[in-house]
Design a protein around this motif. Structure first.
Motif, PDB file in Angstrom:
ATOM      1  N   THR A 185     -10.883   4.083  -1.088  1.00  0.00           N
ATOM      2  CA  THR A 185     -10.038   2.843  -1.908  1.00  0.00           C
ATOM      3  C   THR A 185      -8.894   2.225  -1.310  1.00  0.00           C
ATOM      4  OG1 THR A 185      -9.729   1.233  -4.030  1.00  0.00           O
ATOM      5  CG2 THR A 185      -9.180   3.350  -3.756  1.00  0.00           C
ATOM      6  N   THR A 186      -8.596   0.902  -1.480  1.00  0.00           N
ATOM      7  CA  THR A 186      -6.834   0.784  -1.427  1.00  0.00           C
ATOM      8  C   THR A 186      -5.603   1.298  -2.731  1.00  0.00           C
ATOM      9  OG1 THR A 186      -6.816  -1.606  -2.484  1.00  0.00           O
ATOM     10  CG2 THR A 186      -7.338  -1.005  -0.203  1.00  0.00           C
TER      11      THR A 186
ATOM     12  N   SER B 122      -3.987  -0.724  -4.315  1.00  0.00           N
ATOM     13  CA  SER B 122      -3.932  -2.362  -5.579  1.00  0.00           C
ATOM     14  C   SER B 122      -5.356  -2.441  -6.206  1.00  0.00           C
ATOM     15  CB  SER B 122      -3.709  -3.637  -5.068  1.00  0.00           C
ATOM     16  OG  SER B 122      -4.965  -4.025  -3.577  1.00  0.00           O
ATOM     17  N   GLU B 123      -6.312  -2.509  -5.478  1.00  0.00           N
ATOM     18  CA  GLU B 123      -7.635  -2.143  -5.908  1.00  0.00           C
ATOM     19  C   GLU B 123      -8.426  -1.211  -6.711  1.00  0.00           C
ATOM     20  OE1 GLU B 123     -10.528  -2.870  -3.311  1.00  0.00           O
ATOM     21  OE2 GLU B 123      -9.701  -4.867  -1.900  1.00  0.00           O
ATOM     22  N   GLY B 124      -7.115   0.064  -6.328  1.00  0.00           N
ATOM     23  CA  GLY B 124      -7.701   1.597  -7.116  1.00  0.00           C
ATOM     24  C   GLY B 124      -6.976   1.576  -8.619  1.00  0.00           C
TER      25      GLY B 124
ATOM     26  N   SER C 236     -16.330   2.427  -0.102  1.00  0.00           N
ATOM     27  CA  SER C 236     -15.951   2.125  -0.583  1.00  0.00           C
ATOM     28  C   SER C 236     -16.755   1.886  -1.371  1.00  0.00           C
ATOM     29  CB  SER C 236     -15.445   0.617  -0.013  1.00  0.00           C
ATOM     30  OG  SER C 236     -16.805  -0.072   0.146  1.00  0.00           O
ATOM     31  N   GLU C 237     -16.394   1.331  -3.273  1.00  0.00           N
ATOM     32  CA  GLU C 237     -17.471   1.579  -4.101  1.00  0.00           C
ATOM     33  C   GLU C 237     -18.704   1.771  -3.666  1.00  0.00           C
ATOM     34  OE1 GLU C 237     -17.261   0.710  -9.053  1.00  0.00           O
ATOM     35  OE2 GLU C 237     -15.782  -0.487  -7.260  1.00  0.00           O
TER      36      GLU C 237
ATOM     37  N   GLU D 214       0.968  -1.317  -0.210  1.00  0.00           N
ATOM     38  CA  GLU D 214       0.140   0.165   0.148  1.00  0.00           C
ATOM     39  C   GLU D 214       0.804   1.269  -0.127  1.00  0.00           C
ATOM     40  OE1 GLU D 214      -3.227   0.136  -0.397  1.00  0.00           O
ATOM     41  OE2 GLU D 214      -2.961  -1.648  -1.066  1.00  0.00           O
TER      42      GLU D 214
ATOM     43  N   ALA E 265      -5.978  -0.710 -10.008  1.00  0.00           N
ATOM     44  CA  ALA E 265      -6.784  -2.192 -11.367  1.00  0.00           C
ATOM     45  C   ALA E 265      -8.237  -1.529 -12.282  1.00  0.00           C
ATOM     46  CB  ALA E 265      -7.341  -3.512 -11.169  1.00  0.00           C
ATOM     47  N   LYS E 266      -9.153  -0.693 -10.827  1.00  0.00           N
ATOM     48  CA  LYS E 266     -10.511  -0.474 -11.361  1.00  0.00           C
ATOM     49  C   LYS E 266     -10.383   1.315 -11.931  1.00  0.00           C
ATOM     50  CE  LYS E 266     -12.619  -1.827  -7.404  1.00  0.00           C
ATOM     51  NZ  LYS E 266     -13.539  -1.022  -5.966  1.00  0.00           N
TER      52      LYS E 266
ATOM     53  N   SER F 241       1.535  -3.247  -8.665  1.00  0.00           N
ATOM     54  CA  SER F 241       0.922  -2.234  -8.534  1.00  0.00           C
ATOM     55  C   SER F 241       0.897  -1.167  -7.626  1.00  0.00           C
ATOM     56  CB  SER F 241      -0.326  -2.977  -7.964  1.00  0.00           C
ATOM     57  OG  SER F 241      -0.772  -3.150  -6.933  1.00  0.00           O
TER      58      SER F 241
END
Length: 604
Positions: free
Chosen positions: A584-585, A587-589, A550-551, A361, A591-592, A386
């Motif tokens: 978001t985090t 790693s997730e952010g 979160s989303e 992170e 990708a999105k 990422s």
């Protein structure tokens, strides 16, 4: 009579061989001891407190108190240090107490690159450790230290103006207070050396980039009204054993130095002469510092060096992209160096691999690289991880091959463009930044036009543009004539700036409607809004209001520095602006955001 004795020590690089290193270190140690003993005997002679006559000291007694052979011998039994101490820790004529800050306040004036910011943090760690305190108000300071830059004449002029101001503070200092001490650190100190003391009489201390560990001793010498100078360059100093103390404890980002010096010897550049030969910091000490920063909650680390991607640590075992003992450096296609290729060792890809694993992170950036040192291993890592930002600084300096040859950059316009296209094949969404110089020696209008066409051709988001400033000691100073008139340089600089701005604005407008992953830094200059940076290192501004955690959540929370948020861009100026959508985090952010931007490109 108080006779003044001056010892001029070896100036420049120490040691071409181990035997010479031993001799010079011994000479330095002995000469320093003689110098400090001269202070002691002088004060003994001139001690006349409360009007009492000075103690009479015979010539024999003075001779006995002077340096002997063991002062010049590193491992002499007569000078053996107590267990746990080194020779530099023990000195009979400057006691350990005299090295201390005793609560005196130090003010730092920092100019120049990110390396200077990191160097000040190293200096502050050293001085804090011996009892100095820090102040952010120059009027409260007992010691003023200016960290300087010599890359251009304008940078040095700013320091001269600051010294004039400090001289005024020194003259106004009440006699009831401890004397104000003023010091010059960094590249300007290394370039001008002792001549600084001749030009500016108010200066007390001059210390080059490799002598910061000596600052407590140098400041102790100034307490005796001596001028203190140490501008010796080193072949191995990296400050690996110093944990920097950040000046801004509230910042969510930090700089980590991984190497010092430069071997490239570009003809226009003063850096190899002010920061010395290239040497890499041991990888384990870098990883330890990054772990420490992660534990403090730091969310972004920038790996620093004059040429980070030529990093080569031969003290560690390779594991990711390291080279065998006799295997030379892999240069980018069409690139060359002026020095012998480095062989073996743990390379930048190894370091980047290990740093990126410490905290998934934590964002990782690096600067400044040289275009020649971009092996595919580094590009693969950026593609895979990422948390390694897809933002690359690729300094071009010129868009004309003949000018690049005179600059001794080691590549042509064609090879530079080939590298850009190669990187884009790995990283389609990469953000480029670059450096350009206007008006280098012999640059014609046709050659400058090639620079403009390169700026037009490569999608740079950020640029660092300068008019050429010739520096003494550089190869250009010895070989070429600074024959482009100043008004022509400034006109070309404006043309570059105008083109760069228009291209950058066009790239920003392409982001409208896209989602950007933003690391929040704090309040913007607008006051009520927040600001942060996207993966491409572009500032993003958005309203300070609660957003979903979160989303898919209906629960909301405030946004604070260190948070990752997704922002939808709806307009641009000199920055990107939009509306924060959700937390978001990293790693997730990533990708999105990548999927969002690519789907929008397909729709367009």
């Amino acid at each position: 009579m108080h006779r003044k004795v001056t010892f001029q020590l070896v100036d420049g690089l120490i040691n071409r061989s181990s035997s010479r290193r031993v001799f010079l270190n011994a000479l330095h140690r002995g000469a320093r001891c003689m110098y400090e003993k001269s202070i002691w005997t002088s004060s003994l002679r001139c001690n006349n407190d409360q009007g009492a006559p000075a103690n009479k000291v015979s010539g024999k007694e003075l001779f006995k108190s002077g340096p002997s052979l063991h002062d010049f011998i590193a491992n002499s039994a007569a000078t053996a240090a107590p267990e746990g101490n080194t020779d530099s820790d023990v000195n009979p004529y400057l006691t350990p107490g005299s090295y201390g800050g005793m609560g005196r306040k130090v003010y730092f004036h920092v100019k120049g690159c990110q390396m200077n910011v990191n160097d000040v943090e190293v200096v502050w760690s050293i001085l804090q450790g011996v009892g100095f305190e820090r102040t952010e108000n120059v009027h409260d300071a007992d010691v003023i230290l200016a960290m300087t830059c010599s890359i251009r004449e304008k940078a040095e002029l700013k320091i001269w103006h600051f010294l004039d101001y400090c001289n005024g503070l020194k003259k106004q200092r009440p006699k009831s207070q401890v004397p104000l001490r003023i010091g010059i650190l960094g590249c300007m100190a290394e370039r001008l050396k002792e001549s600084l003391l001749d030009k500016e009489k108010s200066l007390d201390l001059v210390a080059g980039p490799d002598s910061y560990k000596d600052l407590p001793r140098l400041l102790a010498l100034t307490d005796n009204n001596q001028k203190a100078v140490n501008v010796l360059l080193s072949l191995d100093e990296t400050y690996a054993d110093i944990m920097p103390v950040r000046l801004n404890q509230d910042s969510i980002s930090a700089f980590v130095s991984i190497m010092r010096g430069c071997d490239n010897m570009c003809t226009y550049c003063i850096v190899p002469f002010t920061r010395g030969r290239e040497r890499s910091r041991p990888m384990e000490s870098i990883l330890e510092e990054v772990r420490h920063l992660s534990g403090q909650g730091i969310k972004e680390v920038t790996l620093l060096g004059q040429n980070v991607n030529s990093y080569c640590d031969k003290s560690a075992v390779s594991h990711y992209g390291g080279l065998e003992k006799d295997e030379p450096t892999h240069l980018a296609k069409g690139f060359k160096t002026v020095y012998k290729p480095k062989k073996g060792g743990t390379r930048f890809a190894d370091l980047l691999d290990q740093v990126s694993r410490i905290d998934p992170e934590m964002r990782i950036r690096f600067t400044s690289p040289h275009p020649k040192d971009f092996p595919d291993e580094v590009l693969h890592l950026i593609q895979e991880r990422s948390n390694i930002c897809s933002s690359l600084h690729i300094p071009a300096q010129s868009g004309n091959s003949e000018v690049l040859e005179r600059m001794r950059r080691g590549y042509s316009r064609e090879s530079y463009l080939e590298l850009i296209h190669h990187i884009q094949s790995f990283l389609p969404d990469v953000a480029f930044s670059s450096d350009f110089i206007a008006g280098f020696c012999g640059e014609t209008e046709e050659q400058f036009a090639d620079t403009l066409s390169l700026i037009d051709q490569v999608p740079y988001t950020t640029g660092f543009l300068f008019a050429y400033s010739m520096r003494e000691k550089t190869t250009a100073h010895r070989r070429y004539e600074d024959d482009v008139p100043e008004e022509v340089k400034l006109r070309r600089l404006k043309e570059m700036t105008d083109l760069f701005y228009s291209k950058s604005q066009a790239l920003k407008r392409e982001k409208i409607g896209q989602h950007q992953l933003v690391l929040v830094e704090g309040n913007s200059k607008r006051g009520s809004d927040l600001k942060g940076r996207n993966d491409g290192n572009v500032i993003v501004i958005f309203p300070n209001e609660e957003i979903p955690v979160s989303e898919s959540s209906v629960e909301k929370s405030i946004v604070k520095p260190g948070d990752y948020v997704v922002v939808e861009i709806d307009r641009t100026a000199n920055v990107l602006m939009g509306q924060a959508l959700y937390h978001t985090t990293l790693s997730e952010g990533v990708a999105k955001v990548v999927n969002s931007s690519r789907s929008q490109q397909v729709c367009i």
